[in-house]
Motif scaffolding. Sequence first.
Motif, PDB file in Angstrom:
ATOM      1  N   ALA A  40     -43.547  35.181  -6.794  1.00 13.54           N
ATOM      2  CA  ALA A  40     -42.654  35.414  -6.243  1.00 13.54           C
ATOM      3  C   ALA A  40     -41.572  36.282  -6.345  1.00 13.54           C
ATOM      4  N   GLY A  41     -41.018  36.257  -7.739  1.00  9.22           N
ATOM      5  CA  GLY A  41     -40.134  37.663  -8.251  1.00  9.22           C
ATOM      6  C   GLY A  41     -40.545  37.831  -9.325  1.00  9.22           C
ATOM      7  N   GLY A  42     -39.983  39.220  -9.774  1.00 11.23           N
ATOM      8  CA  GLY A  42     -39.798  39.147 -11.294  1.00 11.23           C
ATOM      9  C   GLY A  42     -40.136  40.761 -11.611  1.00 11.23           C
ATOM     10  N   ALA A  44     -44.030  42.713  -9.509  1.00  7.45           N
ATOM     11  CA  ALA A  44     -44.092  43.585  -8.691  1.00  7.45           C
ATOM     12  C   ALA A  44     -45.670  44.293  -8.897  1.00  7.45           C
ATOM     13  N   SER A  65     -35.243  43.511 -12.331  1.00  8.14           N
ATOM     14  CA  SER A  65     -34.736  42.516 -11.175  1.00  8.14           C
ATOM     15  C   SER A  65     -33.446  43.747 -10.260  1.00  8.14           C
ATOM     16  N   TRP A  70     -35.398  48.484 -12.880  1.00 12.13           N
ATOM     17  CA  TRP A  70     -37.069  48.083 -12.583  1.00 12.13           C
ATOM     18  C   TRP A  70     -38.131  49.202 -13.851  1.00 12.13           C
ATOM     19  N   GLU A 205     -34.526  51.004  -8.547  1.00 11.03           N
ATOM     20  CA  GLU A 205     -34.576  50.097  -7.331  1.00 11.03           C
ATOM     21  C   GLU A 205     -36.604  50.567  -7.027  1.00 11.03           C
ATOM     22  N   GLN A 211     -40.798  46.415  -2.240  1.00 11.28           N
ATOM     23  CA  GLN A 211     -39.807  45.336  -1.847  1.00 11.28           C
ATOM     24  C   GLN A 211     -40.206  44.634  -0.887  1.00 11.28           C
ATOM     25  N   LEU A 214     -42.288  41.991  -2.190  1.00  8.74           N
ATOM     26  CA  LEU A 214     -42.348  41.280  -2.561  1.00  8.74           C
ATOM     27  C   LEU A 214     -41.189  39.697  -1.482  1.00  8.74           C
ATOM     28  N   ARG A 215     -40.537  41.033  -0.459  1.00 16.60           N
ATOM     29  CA  ARG A 215     -39.910  39.734  -0.002  1.00 16.60           C
ATOM     30  C   ARG A 215     -40.685  38.669   1.430  1.00 16.60           C
ATOM     31  N   LYS A 217     -43.624  37.625   0.736  1.00 21.40           N
ATOM     32  CA  LYS A 217     -44.222  36.194  -0.698  1.00 21.40           C
ATOM     33  C   LYS A 217     -43.042  35.108  -1.484  1.00 21.40           C
ATOM     34  N   GLY A 218     -42.062  36.321  -1.084  1.00 20.47           N
ATOM     35  CA  GLY A 218     -40.493  34.972  -0.868  1.00 20.47           C
ATOM     36  C   GLY A 218     -40.846  33.784   0.324  1.00 20.47           C
TER      37      GLY A 218
END
Length: 270
Positions: A40-42, A44, A65, A70, A205, A211, A214-215, A217-218
Amino acid sequence: MFELLASTTWRTILRAKQNQIALGEDAITSINLNAIASFAGGVAVEDTRIDEAKKGCDFEVWIGSADEGWCRYAVQAKKISFRGFRYEKLRHRVRGRDQIEILQEYAAKVRAAPIFCFFNFAPHVDVFNCKRDHDETQLGCMVLPAAVVEDALRTRGRRHFGWLHAQQEAIPWRCLITCLPGHLAVRTPSASLGWQNLESFHHEELPHDLQRGLRQKGSIHADQPVSHGEVPSYPLQEGFFYPRWHVVVDTGEAGEDSRARSSQSLWHRG
């Protein structure tokens, strides 16, 4: 997750050999990328194999992050062969050019660190460079700067696990997350070798498409706890299905015995 994938890769390569099952580099890459992309995060990832002839890498990994920025890695994957525990495709040529040259050229253009990820099993491990807990299976996914691989290609007899894993820059890929700053200081007598300076592949970024990924997936989560034997109530979207397997990862500082027990029961059928 990175530790689990490395140890699984190590053991799977051995089991495939014992069972006389063909297990290619591409299959291992797909399995590992699918697992990382589901995180989910950290982290990609981007599968670049379709453009490998132009980029020289199998995939790209971004680690970091929104607060700290990154680190971008352009990664070429290679699988070990049981014949002398060599990497038989290390000197691969694409349209008359060395693959490693294409990788380094692309990485410089996009400000990424060009690295190799070796999928390994070996009967003997002489050197383990990570200062965290010593676990030989973590070399199932071992990373090295492209400059060190380039040095190996120049000299006969260096394209094997014995030489490459003994280089001080050779680290488990978990170190890209847990302890890379310590390894960035590693330098050999040759100025061309070693890990690059962090600023050369650090970005403030993520690209917008990553980006967004990732959103998305979250946003996929379980609405209710799942009881044994029940079909979980997941909000289904096009292209997503409820998982048939559940992975439980305890990131606490457990002792060696409890870590060994938990690793044996980590996968549970849903």
